[in-house]
Design an enzyme around this catalytic site. Structure first.
Site, PDB file in Angstrom:
ATOM      1  N   CYS A 110     -27.927 -52.700  -1.832  1.00 33.19           N
ATOM      2  CA  CYS A 110     -29.188 -52.694  -2.592  1.00 33.19           C
ATOM      3  C   CYS A 110     -30.385 -52.950  -1.671  1.00 33.19           C
ATOM      4  O   CYS A 110     -31.512 -52.580  -1.984  1.00 33.19           O
ATOM      5  CB  CYS A 110     -29.162 -53.771  -3.671  1.00 33.19           C
ATOM      6  N   ARG A 163     -12.479 -68.707   4.592  1.00 32.17           N
ATOM      7  CA  ARG A 163     -11.932 -68.508   3.243  1.00 32.17           C
ATOM      8  C   ARG A 163     -10.457 -68.132   3.256  1.00 32.17           C
ATOM      9  O   ARG A 163      -9.875 -67.898   2.204  1.00 32.17           O
ATOM     10  CB  ARG A 163     -12.736 -67.433   2.511  1.00 32.17           C
ATOM     11  N   ALA A 216     -24.662 -53.684  -9.258  1.00 35.16           N
ATOM     12  CA  ALA A 216     -24.080 -54.776  -8.462  1.00 35.16           C
ATOM     13  C   ALA A 216     -23.565 -55.966  -9.266  1.00 35.16           C
ATOM     14  O   ALA A 216     -22.505 -56.510  -8.951  1.00 35.16           O
ATOM     15  CB  ALA A 216     -25.113 -55.249  -7.445  1.00 35.16           C
TER      16      ALA A 216
HETATM   17  P1  FAD Z   1     -18.928 -50.310  -3.007  1.00 39.98           P
HETATM   18  O1  FAD Z   1     -20.129 -51.092  -2.637  1.00 39.98           O
HETATM   19  O2  FAD Z   1     -19.029 -48.824  -3.041  1.00 39.98           O
HETATM   20  O3  FAD Z   1     -17.748 -50.718  -2.027  1.00 39.98           O
HETATM   21  C1  FAD Z   1     -16.501 -50.095  -2.058  1.00 39.98           C
HETATM   22  C2  FAD Z   1     -15.838 -50.306  -0.716  1.00 39.98           C
HETATM   23  O4  FAD Z   1     -14.546 -49.754  -0.765  1.00 39.98           O
HETATM   24  C3  FAD Z   1     -16.569 -49.592   0.418  1.00 39.98           C
HETATM   25  O5  FAD Z   1     -16.900 -50.540   1.409  1.00 39.98           O
HETATM   26  C4  FAD Z   1     -15.563 -48.549   0.901  1.00 39.98           C
HETATM   27  O6  FAD Z   1     -15.634 -48.355   2.300  1.00 39.98           O
HETATM   28  C5  FAD Z   1     -14.245 -49.164   0.496  1.00 39.98           C
HETATM   29  N1  FAD Z   1     -13.169 -48.191   0.271  1.00 39.98           N
HETATM   30  C6  FAD Z   1     -13.197 -47.098  -0.527  1.00 39.98           C
HETATM   31  N2  FAD Z   1     -12.018 -46.466  -0.511  1.00 39.98           N
HETATM   32  C7  FAD Z   1     -11.200 -47.189   0.307  1.00 39.98           C
HETATM   33  C8  FAD Z   1      -9.840 -47.038   0.710  1.00 39.98           C
HETATM   34  N3  FAD Z   1      -9.097 -46.037   0.262  1.00 39.98           N
HETATM   35  N4  FAD Z   1      -9.317 -47.952   1.558  1.00 39.98           N
HETATM   36  C9  FAD Z   1     -10.073 -48.987   2.021  1.00 39.98           C
HETATM   37  N5  FAD Z   1     -11.368 -49.164   1.665  1.00 39.98           N
HETATM   38  C10 FAD Z   1     -11.926 -48.287   0.806  1.00 39.98           C
HETATM   39  N6  FAD Z   1     -27.243 -52.191  -7.708  1.00 39.98           N
HETATM   40  C11 FAD Z   1     -28.029 -53.043  -8.417  1.00 39.98           C
HETATM   41  O7  FAD Z   1     -27.542 -53.697  -9.336  1.00 39.98           O
HETATM   42  N7  FAD Z   1     -29.357 -53.201  -8.102  1.00 39.98           N
HETATM   43  C12 FAD Z   1     -29.948 -52.515  -7.084  1.00 39.98           C
HETATM   44  O8  FAD Z   1     -31.145 -52.696  -6.817  1.00 39.98           O
HETATM   45  C13 FAD Z   1     -29.151 -51.594  -6.340  1.00 39.98           C
HETATM   46  N8  FAD Z   1     -29.695 -50.887  -5.332  1.00 39.98           N
HETATM   47  C14 FAD Z   1     -28.904 -50.030  -4.601  1.00 39.98           C
HETATM   48  C15 FAD Z   1     -29.487 -49.309  -3.564  1.00 39.98           C
HETATM   49  C16 FAD Z   1     -28.721 -48.450  -2.807  1.00 39.98           C
HETATM   50  C17 FAD Z   1     -29.353 -47.674  -1.700  1.00 39.98           C
HETATM   51  C18 FAD Z   1     -27.317 -48.317  -3.082  1.00 39.98           C
HETATM   52  C19 FAD Z   1     -26.458 -47.404  -2.258  1.00 39.98           C
HETATM   53  C20 FAD Z   1     -26.727 -49.019  -4.110  1.00 39.98           C
HETATM   54  C21 FAD Z   1     -27.519 -49.883  -4.895  1.00 39.98           C
HETATM   55  N9  FAD Z   1     -26.969 -50.613  -5.964  1.00 39.98           N
HETATM   56  C22 FAD Z   1     -27.775 -51.462  -6.691  1.00 39.98           C
HETATM   57  C23 FAD Z   1     -25.564 -50.442  -6.368  1.00 39.98           C
HETATM   58  C24 FAD Z   1     -24.672 -51.511  -5.783  1.00 39.98           C
HETATM   59  O9  FAD Z   1     -24.793 -51.509  -4.410  1.00 39.98           O
HETATM   60  C25 FAD Z   1     -23.227 -51.217  -6.213  1.00 39.98           C
HETATM   61  O10 FAD Z   1     -23.135 -51.339  -7.613  1.00 39.98           O
HETATM   62  C26 FAD Z   1     -22.212 -52.169  -5.580  1.00 39.98           C
HETATM   63  O11 FAD Z   1     -22.255 -52.089  -4.178  1.00 39.98           O
HETATM   64  C27 FAD Z   1     -20.803 -51.818  -6.047  1.00 39.98           C
HETATM   65  O12 FAD Z   1     -19.858 -52.560  -5.352  1.00 39.98           O
HETATM   66  P2  FAD Z   1     -18.346 -52.093  -5.257  1.00 39.98           P
HETATM   67  O13 FAD Z   1     -17.641 -53.163  -4.527  1.00 39.98           O
HETATM   68  O14 FAD Z   1     -17.839 -51.700  -6.587  1.00 39.98           O
HETATM   69  O15 FAD Z   1     -18.382 -50.710  -4.444  1.00 39.98           O
END
Ligand code: FAD
Length: 450
Positions: A44, A72, A301
């Site tokens: 974000c 951790r 997030a």
């Molecule tokens: P992700 O952050 O996508 O992480 C998933 C991880 O899994 C990644 O690191 C990836 O490398 C890993 N992965 C995937 N497949 C595999 C595999 N097969 N083996 C091993 N590792 C793997 N949200 C808000 O609420 N407010 C905001 O202001 C906001 N701004 C944003 C701005 C930007 C530019 C972006 C890109 C996103 C923003 N978001 C915001 C969204 C927020 O970042 C996401 O909702 C959050 O990061 C989701 O987390 P996650 O862990 O589900 O997924």
């Protein structure tokens, strides 16, 4: 032997689950596979890193890999990609540095997130075309901007990432063109709010091309040099594509984990998929929208962190519901705060069985005599049949980002518009008029619902 909890994906959802599980049950073996080098990063914050407000990419990292390992006691393996899940044998296949290894699990969390999509037009894979999803991309864009000092950028997509990046590029002296195929930017925020944002973008010198799908990107020797849209070509030095994301569901789907109607991974109130030993959380999974009580896909997030944490607790033997959401989002667009929650779109509301009635008001952010106030536009939507509050969208220079939270609370409580009108919202001249704009909006909408 201790049970093993394996997590695939080391960002918000995955690391929240891993940390919580290990804290609640130190005897549990917690193994996290992350294919990238960064974990627990704040994507974000990337637009503000590109803008230069945040100096170092590492500043976005909440907890470092070393801290996870040493403090951790989480067995975190970065640079490890999970390529298959064998549910029968209860193990995952992992690739790292050209090696393949097998890791057994007792319980598994799929937290693979989402990836940026690109429109299927010619030139999108050319040099100089970027998407912004992860830390590596943020680093590349900032280096490109600092090293090449580009004059013009074409941003494809007027969603929140596109507009945050418009501000970031503008701050670096780059001429910004935004191409949006729909009639308005920020589609989930509704038309009245989008119109205020569009006017503000114009005042900031951003050129908006609305209702203008990009037909192709113009390239020269493999590098992007222009955006062709609406029958015209705009010369650009680089392009940022911000046309949305798609959940990373392939790994789970290939293992027979069911997807929901939104295309993201379906799960129950505890984050469990159709396999009781496999959980899913974050941007790869659905969440329950508390307004419609249906599965929805709003990848943000807080939901990722909250779902991950609840699952981390459940796997230690303390079943904890992941909870629902109401689709709340807030974004800064230059000097504006823009926020939304619930169901605003008429068609979406009707599809969910509501009879949507909407009212839009404009009110001052402070008492009329107190200096420095500015207008706030609020669109409030209620159900014509029950009077229930369905959603809100708002925009203004101040007091919007937190004001939305009173509406969020009302949505969680299932309040009617009439009940919102009776809320004892905070008042003092520097912060609000006596009748807060949210109360005024509820009063006006209430009049239409009567
Ligand atoms: P992700 O952050 O996508 O992480 C998933 C991880 O899994 C990644 O690191 C990836 O490398 C890993 N992965 C995937 N497949 C595999 C595999 N097969 N083996 C091993 N590792 C793997 N949200 C808000 O609420 N407010 C905001 O202001 C906001 N701004 C944003 C701005 C930007 C530019 C972006 C890109 C996103 C923003 N978001 C915001 C969204 C927020 O970042 C996401 O909702 C959050 O990061 C989701 O987390 P996650 O862990 O589900 O997924």
């Amino acid at each position: 032997m201790a049970d093993t909890f394996v997590v695939v994906g080391g960002d918000a959802a995955g690391m929240s689950a891993a940390s919580k599980a290990k804290r609640d049950d130190p005897d549990l073996d917690v193994v996290v596979f992350e294919r990238g080098e960064y974990v627990s990063y704040g994507a974000c914050g990337l637009p503000y890193y590109v803008k230069g407000d945040i100096e170092r990419l590492d500043d976005l990292v909440a907890v470092t890999p070393e801290e996870f390992r040493e403090e951790r006691d989480v067995d975190l393996r970065t640079g490890h990609e999970v390529v298959a899940i064998d549910r029968e044998a209860r193990r995952v296949t992992v690739e790292a540095d050209g090696r393949t290894l097998e890791q057994p699990y007792d319980q598994l969390l799929v937290a693979t997130g989402a990836r940026a999509t690109k429109p299927p037009v010619e030139g999108v894979d050319a040099e100089g075309v970027f998407t912004l999803r992860d830390m590596e991309a943020g680093g590349e864009i900032r280096s490109f901007v600092e090293e090449t000092e580009p004059g013009t950028v074409g941003i494809v997509g007027g969603g929140y990432v596109g507009l945050e990046m418009a501000e970031a590029f503008d701050a670096r002296g780059i001429d910004v063109h935004v191409f949006e195929m729909l009639p308005h930017v920020l589609q989930p925020f509704g038309e009245p709010v989008a119109e205020v944002v569009e006017e503000h973008l114009g005042e900031q010198g951003v050129t908006l091309h609305l209702d203008t799908p990009v037909s192709h990107l113009v390239t020269d020797a493999g590098r992007v040099v222009g955006v062709h849209a609406g029958g015209e070509e705009t010369p650009v030095d680089f392009v940022l594509v911000g046309t949305g994301i798609r959940p990373n569901v392939e790994l789970a789907a290939e293992a027979g984990i069911e997807l929901g109607p939104t295309g993201a991974i379906a799960h129950d109130a505890y984050g469990r998929t159709n396999d009781e030993r496999v959980f899913a959380a974050g941007d790869c999974a659905e969440a329950t929208n508390l307004v419609t009580a249906e599965a929805d896909y709003v990848p943000l997030a807080l939901t990722a962190n909250r779902h991950g944490r609840a699952i981390g607790q459940t796997v230690t033997g303390e079943p904890t519901e992941v909870g629902g959401m109401v689709g709340t989002a807030v974004v800064k667009v230059f000097d504006l705060e823009v926020a939304r929650t619930g169901i605003i779109d008429g068609e979406e509301a009707r599809d969910a069985g509501f009879d949507p009635v909407s009212a839009t008001i404009r009110a001052e952010s402070r008492a009329h005599y107190y200096p420095g106030g500015s207008p706030i536009t609020i669109q409030l939507v209620g159900d014509g049949e029950t009077g229930r509050l369905l959603g809100a969208s708002m925009v203004g220079r101040e007091g919007v980002a937190k004001r939305i939270d009173s509406v969020v609370t009302a949505l969680h409580a299932g309040m009617t518009v009439a009940e919102v009108e009776t809320l004892d919202l905070a008042y003092a001249p520097p912060f609000s008029p006596v009748w807060d704009p949210v109360l005024t909006a509820a009063k006006v909408l209430g009049g239409k619902l009567d």
